[in-house]
Design an enzyme around this catalytic site. Sequence first.
Site, PDB file in Angstrom:
ATOM      1  N   ASP A  19       0.737  -1.361   0.302  1.00  0.00           N
ATOM      2  CA  ASP A  19       0.059   0.107  -0.021  1.00  0.00           C
ATOM      3  C   ASP A  19       0.585   0.749  -0.369  1.00  0.00           C
ATOM      4  O   ASP A  19       1.831   1.205   0.314  1.00  0.00           O
ATOM      5  CB  ASP A  19      -0.952   0.477   1.575  1.00  0.00           C
ATOM      6  CG  ASP A  19      -1.600   1.074   1.107  1.00  0.00           C
ATOM      7  OD1 ASP A  19      -2.550   1.702   0.941  1.00  0.00           O
ATOM      8  OD2 ASP A  19      -1.702   2.013   2.330  1.00  0.00           O
ATOM      9  N   ASP A  21      -0.397   4.949   1.224  1.00  0.00           N
ATOM     10  CA  ASP A  21      -0.058   5.998   1.653  1.00  0.00           C
ATOM     11  C   ASP A  21      -1.081   5.149   3.166  1.00  0.00           C
ATOM     12  O   ASP A  21      -1.742   4.460   3.868  1.00  0.00           O
ATOM     13  CB  ASP A  21      -2.131   6.687   1.597  1.00  0.00           C
ATOM     14  CG  ASP A  21      -1.373   7.313   0.669  1.00  0.00           C
ATOM     15  OD1 ASP A  21      -0.850   8.416   0.333  1.00  0.00           O
ATOM     16  OD2 ASP A  21      -2.105   7.836  -0.289  1.00  0.00           O
ATOM     17  N   ASP A 181      -0.976  -1.351   5.284  1.00  0.00           N
ATOM     18  CA  ASP A 181      -2.002  -0.520   7.187  1.00  0.00           C
ATOM     19  C   ASP A 181      -3.308  -0.939   7.646  1.00  0.00           C
ATOM     20  O   ASP A 181      -3.270  -0.146   8.366  1.00  0.00           O
ATOM     21  CB  ASP A 181      -1.806   0.743   7.264  1.00  0.00           C
ATOM     22  CG  ASP A 181      -2.144   1.659   6.842  1.00  0.00           C
ATOM     23  OD1 ASP A 181      -2.133   1.749   4.846  1.00  0.00           O
ATOM     24  OD2 ASP A 181      -2.982   2.352   6.392  1.00  0.00           O
TER      25      ASP A 181
END
Length: 230
Positions: A19, A21, A181
């Site tokens: 991922d 961001d 995240d």
Amino acid sequence: MTNPADSLDRPAIRAVAFDLDGTLVDSVADLMHASNALLAELGRPPVDLPSVRSFVGDGAPKLVERVLAATGGAPAPDEAARCLERFLAIYEADPSAHSALYPGVADTLKALAAAGLRLGVCTNKPMAATMRLLDDLGIAGRFAAVVGGDSYPTRKPSPEPLLGLLERLGVRPEEAVFVGDNEHDVAAARAAGVARVLMVPYGYARVPLAGLPHDGVLDGFADLVKRLSC
């Protein structure tokens, strides 16, 4: 570094997908600045960093929708579309002024690439902003493939963009690890059937990581090299 998962009963890991961001890059400050520039043009009050942090993760359309809803309500669909277009113009012009790689990211990506692993990015951020951000932060060259929120008809938590990324990387899902995240990363990776799903201990998750079906939480990004060697 030892080639991970090198055993008789499972394929060797050939790729690591990330991922963006909240995993590789702390980008929320730039998203806040772009949001507030849009809101100023609309005569609306600004949003703060914690609010924007809670809005990210589902792509730019949802971010703008949530920003507008929090500052006076969502406009009519045609006006909402114009707001999204304007937000993207503001953000894509300079998506990295207040963004930074998380500690250990640059060195870890270098180590993984040196070990022969193919690296990729699967993000819900639009491709134009994604490529500009990766380039500005000096890591664009580390990735063999990148897909954004506008690369396929669906975004994470759909597995479609991650499966597309793995196809571009030339690996099967069982030969890949995904690092993210939040809950959308876990859902997409599990649905895609990757070998392992690892989480960073920071980022923009809206639910506790302990309740998600991942394979472990890293101590920090640099911990990834050790985890893949196990």
